[in-house]
Design an enzyme around this catalytic site. Structure first.
Site, PDB file in Angstrom:
ATOM      1  N   GLU A  81     -54.295  86.533  25.904  1.00 56.70           N
ATOM      2  CA  GLU A  81     -53.635  86.759  27.204  1.00 56.70           C
ATOM      3  C   GLU A  81     -54.589  86.549  28.374  1.00 56.70           C
ATOM      4  O   GLU A  81     -55.662  87.159  28.416  1.00 56.70           O
ATOM      5  CB  GLU A  81     -53.079  88.203  27.227  1.00 56.70           C
ATOM      6  CG  GLU A  81     -52.256  88.490  28.463  1.00 56.70           C
ATOM      7  CD  GLU A  81     -51.659  89.905  28.472  1.00 56.70           C
ATOM      8  OE1 GLU A  81     -51.611  90.559  27.413  1.00 56.70           O
ATOM      9  OE2 GLU A  81     -51.256  90.339  29.562  1.00 56.70           O
ATOM     10  N   LYS A 258     -49.873 100.122  26.731  1.00 58.74           N
ATOM     11  CA  LYS A 258     -50.027  98.716  26.305  1.00 58.74           C
ATOM     12  C   LYS A 258     -51.198  98.083  27.054  1.00 58.74           C
ATOM     13  O   LYS A 258     -52.002  97.343  26.494  1.00 58.74           O
ATOM     14  CB  LYS A 258     -48.730  97.933  26.558  1.00 58.74           C
ATOM     15  CG  LYS A 258     -48.696  96.542  25.938  1.00 58.74           C
ATOM     16  CD  LYS A 258     -49.358  95.460  26.781  1.00 58.74           C
ATOM     17  CE  LYS A 258     -49.294  94.094  26.123  1.00 58.74           C
ATOM     18  NZ  LYS A 258     -49.999  93.051  26.878  1.00 58.74           N
ATOM     19  N   ASP A 274     -59.656  96.518  12.164  1.00 59.94           N
ATOM     20  CA  ASP A 274     -58.220  96.570  11.873  1.00 59.94           C
ATOM     21  C   ASP A 274     -57.477  97.092  13.106  1.00 59.94           C
ATOM     22  O   ASP A 274     -57.440  98.293  13.351  1.00 59.94           O
ATOM     23  CB  ASP A 274     -58.017  97.491  10.660  1.00 59.94           C
ATOM     24  CG  ASP A 274     -56.566  97.582  10.223  1.00 59.94           C
ATOM     25  OD1 ASP A 274     -55.665  97.278  11.022  1.00 59.94           O
ATOM     26  OD2 ASP A 274     -56.348  97.988   9.067  1.00 59.94           O
ATOM     27  N   HIS A 374     -52.341  87.082  37.960  1.00 61.02           N
ATOM     28  CA  HIS A 374     -51.899  86.663  36.644  1.00 61.02           C
ATOM     29  C   HIS A 374     -51.423  85.207  36.688  1.00 61.02           C
ATOM     30  O   HIS A 374     -51.777  84.410  35.839  1.00 61.02           O
ATOM     31  CB  HIS A 374     -50.736  87.567  36.221  1.00 61.02           C
ATOM     32  CG  HIS A 374     -50.672  87.797  34.766  1.00 61.02           C
ATOM     33  ND1 HIS A 374     -51.412  88.780  34.153  1.00 61.02           N
ATOM     34  CD2 HIS A 374     -49.980  87.186  33.786  1.00 61.02           C
ATOM     35  CE1 HIS A 374     -51.165  88.770  32.865  1.00 61.02           C
ATOM     36  NE2 HIS A 374     -50.290  87.807  32.616  1.00 61.02           N
TER      37      HIS A 374
HETATM   38  P1  NAD Z   1     -64.909  99.197   2.618  1.00 60.69           P
HETATM   39  O1  NAD Z   1     -64.442  99.938   1.425  1.00 60.69           O
HETATM   40  O2  NAD Z   1     -64.960  97.716   2.549  1.00 60.69           O
HETATM   41  O3  NAD Z   1     -66.375  99.720   3.027  1.00 60.69           O
HETATM   42  C1  NAD Z   1     -66.669 101.071   3.096  1.00 60.69           C
HETATM   43  C2  NAD Z   1     -67.719 101.405   2.084  1.00 60.69           C
HETATM   44  O4  NAD Z   1     -68.982 100.828   2.459  1.00 60.69           O
HETATM   45  C3  NAD Z   1     -67.992 102.898   1.982  1.00 60.69           C
HETATM   46  O5  NAD Z   1     -67.048 103.495   1.126  1.00 60.69           O
HETATM   47  C4  NAD Z   1     -69.410 102.936   1.453  1.00 60.69           C
HETATM   48  O6  NAD Z   1     -69.434 102.945   0.047  1.00 60.69           O
HETATM   49  C5  NAD Z   1     -70.032 101.619   1.929  1.00 60.69           C
HETATM   50  N1  NAD Z   1     -71.046 101.796   3.008  1.00 60.69           N
HETATM   51  C6  NAD Z   1     -72.236 101.159   3.089  1.00 60.69           C
HETATM   52  N2  NAD Z   1     -72.917 101.530   4.190  1.00 60.69           N
HETATM   53  C7  NAD Z   1     -72.160 102.428   4.842  1.00 60.69           C
HETATM   54  C8  NAD Z   1     -72.305 103.169   6.057  1.00 60.69           C
HETATM   55  N3  NAD Z   1     -73.379 103.072   6.847  1.00 60.69           N
HETATM   56  N4  NAD Z   1     -71.287 103.976   6.437  1.00 60.69           N
HETATM   57  C9  NAD Z   1     -70.178 104.095   5.689  1.00 60.69           C
HETATM   58  N5  NAD Z   1     -70.007 103.447   4.518  1.00 60.69           N
HETATM   59  C10 NAD Z   1     -70.971 102.593   4.103  1.00 60.69           C
HETATM   60  O7  NAD Z   1     -64.079  99.521   3.950  1.00 60.69           O
HETATM   61  P2  NAD Z   1     -63.323 100.801   4.494  1.00 60.69           P
HETATM   62  O8  NAD Z   1     -63.853 101.059   5.853  1.00 60.69           O
HETATM   63  O9  NAD Z   1     -63.298 101.931   3.530  1.00 60.69           O
HETATM   64  O10 NAD Z   1     -61.831 100.237   4.618  1.00 60.69           O
HETATM   65  C11 NAD Z   1     -61.480  99.383   5.677  1.00 60.69           C
HETATM   66  C12 NAD Z   1     -60.448  98.372   5.230  1.00 60.69           C
HETATM   67  O11 NAD Z   1     -59.294  99.008   4.700  1.00 60.69           O
HETATM   68  C13 NAD Z   1     -59.966  97.515   6.357  1.00 60.69           C
HETATM   69  O12 NAD Z   1     -59.980  96.168   5.961  1.00 60.69           O
HETATM   70  C14 NAD Z   1     -58.528  97.981   6.569  1.00 60.69           C
HETATM   71  O13 NAD Z   1     -57.744  96.939   7.091  1.00 60.69           O
HETATM   72  C15 NAD Z   1     -58.133  98.356   5.180  1.00 60.69           C
HETATM   73  N6  NAD Z   1     -56.978  99.247   4.971  1.00 60.69           N
HETATM   74  C16 NAD Z   1     -56.408  99.975   5.984  1.00 60.69           C
HETATM   75  C17 NAD Z   1     -55.358 100.840   5.718  1.00 60.69           C
HETATM   76  C18 NAD Z   1     -54.804 101.670   6.844  1.00 60.69           C
HETATM   77  O14 NAD Z   1     -55.338 101.679   7.923  1.00 60.69           O
HETATM   78  N7  NAD Z   1     -53.699 102.400   6.638  1.00 60.69           N
HETATM   79  C19 NAD Z   1     -54.881 100.962   4.432  1.00 60.69           C
HETATM   80  C20 NAD Z   1     -55.474 100.218   3.416  1.00 60.69           C
HETATM   81  C21 NAD Z   1     -56.531  99.377   3.686  1.00 60.69           C
END
Ligand code: NAD
Length: 422
Positions: A81, A258, A274, A374
């Site tokens: 946008e 928004k 996300d 705009h």
């Molecule tokens: P992920 O599992 O890819 O990474 C997280 C992991 O990284 C941690 O569990 C840990 O083991 C590791 N890690 C390494 N260094 C770290 C640090 N400094 N801090 C924290 N963890 C560290 O990702 P995630 O964040 O658990 O999940 C995000 C993904 O899940 C996104 O792609 C999202 O779109 C998706 N998702 C979202 C939903 C929702 O929002 N409802 C549902 C399902 C999936």
């Protein structure tokens, strides 16, 4: 001294902009060339989602003028946008006189939900679960030793009894410190792992085991003061009038919010995060601030000097690890430009951008309106729609914008005139 206040960045050539950016963020020549290339090769894209047949590109810009918690910041923004990047830069510029944005955030605590149905005695089952709270938390923490090693993991647990359609259910909440992750995968894994224990303790049946996007324990906040000498007394009053409108009316609050999300989503997307999760969190939070009412996520008031104070507060489930944040090459560059080391810092910048964006929008709306600015930017899109190519685009855009006739029919006439003269 490093400054994000770069005079007339928008008038500079791409080469000049990249040179300034590379110097500001210490980008390597490879990172600079990555910014100019296609963002994603097929293999990377094909690992991110299913059935890949191509990639969609969006513009990646930087907003200037931001100071957040005393630090000069250029803000990467990915958005389709027009006006958003310019408006954020303008608002941040007007806040510089009072030191920019002061931001803070909670520890990164996300909530996992485990639903139990067909529980014969919910009160008794809740009691049994709470008695085994420490064992459940320990077992959940064993699922993610990496997270625990960084100081994260499950910090608390509670049980809620919910009722719908005459049926009761138990919902267990796991409160998990996810450190620098958004946390969904981490939490979903833990929630699934502890589900059999909860089934045994409750005598019920486990159904859903999933993160909640209503991240009320992971709020980010930002505040800024816009001095009346900088913005004028009419703008101070105008912004407060606009805020009162949003606070009184959900039809207006939806559009107010928004505008906030224009800024927030742009940074969320640029950093590979996300944005649906952030949107879900923002709007559900807006709807629960005051029972039964959808509210604006910002508020405005006058301080003792008559200056305008703006504040924002919203959930900010943002990560620096996990998801696409480390796999998308441009997202990695965005994080480098921001110079953030923790997800908390990123959350604070994003909240500041949301406030800046909102201030810019309601400043314009409550005074001259947004269409002038705009349409000036939009005139280029209209010129393209009319068939202009290359140099013709700017030439047509200038005429229709000066004439204040930003429509395709007039753009076509102007294009014909230009081509006849060639
Ligand atoms: P992920 O599992 O890819 O990474 C997280 C992991 O990284 C941690 O569990 C840990 O083991 C590791 N890690 C390494 N260094 C770290 C640090 N400094 N801090 C924290 N963890 C560290 O990702 P995630 O964040 O658990 O999940 C995000 C993904 O899940 C996104 O792609 C999202 O779109 C998706 N998702 C979202 C939903 C929702 O929002 N409802 C549902 C399902 C999936």
């Amino acid at each position: 001294m490093k400054t994000s206040s770069i005079s007339k960045f928008y008038e500079k050539s791409l080469e000049e902009r990249l040179k300034i950016l590379a110097e500001f963020a210490s980008l390597t020549p490879e990172e600079v060339s990555n910014l100019q290339k296609l963002a994603l090769d097929f293999d990377t894209a094909n690992r991110m989602i299913e059935n890949v047949v191509g990639t969609t590109q969006l513009p990646f810009g930087v907003a200037t003028n931001f100071i957040v918690n005393g630090r000069e910041i250029l803000v990467p923004m990915t958005i389709e946008e027009p006006s958003v990047v310019a408006a954020a830069s303008k608002a941040a510029g007007l806040a510089r006189a009072s030191g920019g944005f002061q931001a803070s955030s909670d520890d990164p605590i996300m909530i996992g939900q485990i639903q139990l149905v067909n529980v014969a005695d919910t009160a008794q089952a809740a009691k049994k679960i709470m008695e085994k709270k420490n064992e459940i938390m320990d077992f959940a923490n064993q699922q993610d030793k990496v997270l625990v090693s960084f100081g994260g993991g499950v910090k608390d647990l509670d049980v809620r009894v919910l009722k719908h359609d005459g049926k009761e259910m138990l919902v267990v909440h796991l409160y998990v410190d996810v450190r620098d992750a958004m946390g969904a995968n981490a939490i979903n894994t833990m929630s699934e792992a502890v589900a059999p224990m909860l089934e045994n303790l409750s005598g019920g049946k486990v159904r859903l085991r999933i993160i909640s996007n209503l991240a009320v324990r992971r709020l980010a906040r930002a505040k800024a003061v816009w001095k009346k000498e900088e913005i004028g007394e009419d703008v101070v009053e105008g912004v407060i009038d606009a805020y009162n409108f949003a606070a009184a009316d959900p039809y207006r609050a939806a559009t107010h919010n928004k505008g906030i999300m224009n800024g927030i989503d742009s940074v969320v997307i640029a950093t590979g995060n996300d944005w649906r999760a952030i949107e879900a969190g923002a709007h559900s939070y807006a709807a629960m601030k005051e029972e039964g009412k959808y509210k604006p996520l910002t508020k405005y008031y006058k301080d003792g000097n008559g200056d305008l104070v703006g504040e924002i507060e919203l959930p900010m489930a943002i990560g620096l690890v996990g998801g696409a944040t480390k796999t998308h090459p441009i997202a990695k560059i965005a994080v480098k430009i921001l110079g953030v080391k923790t997800a908390k810092e990123l959350a604070e910048i994003i909240a500041s951008v949301g406030l800046a964006q909102n201030f810019a929008a309601i400043r314009a709306l409550s005074t001259e309106g947004i269409q002038r600015g705009h349409m000036r930017l939009h005139s280029k899109n209209i010129a393209v729609l009319a068939g202009a190519v290359g140099d013709e685009i700017d030439a047509v855009a200038k005429v229709i914008s000066d004439e204040k006739k930003v429509n395709v029919a007039r753009a076509k006439e102007v294009l014909d005139e230009i081509r006849k003269k060639k």
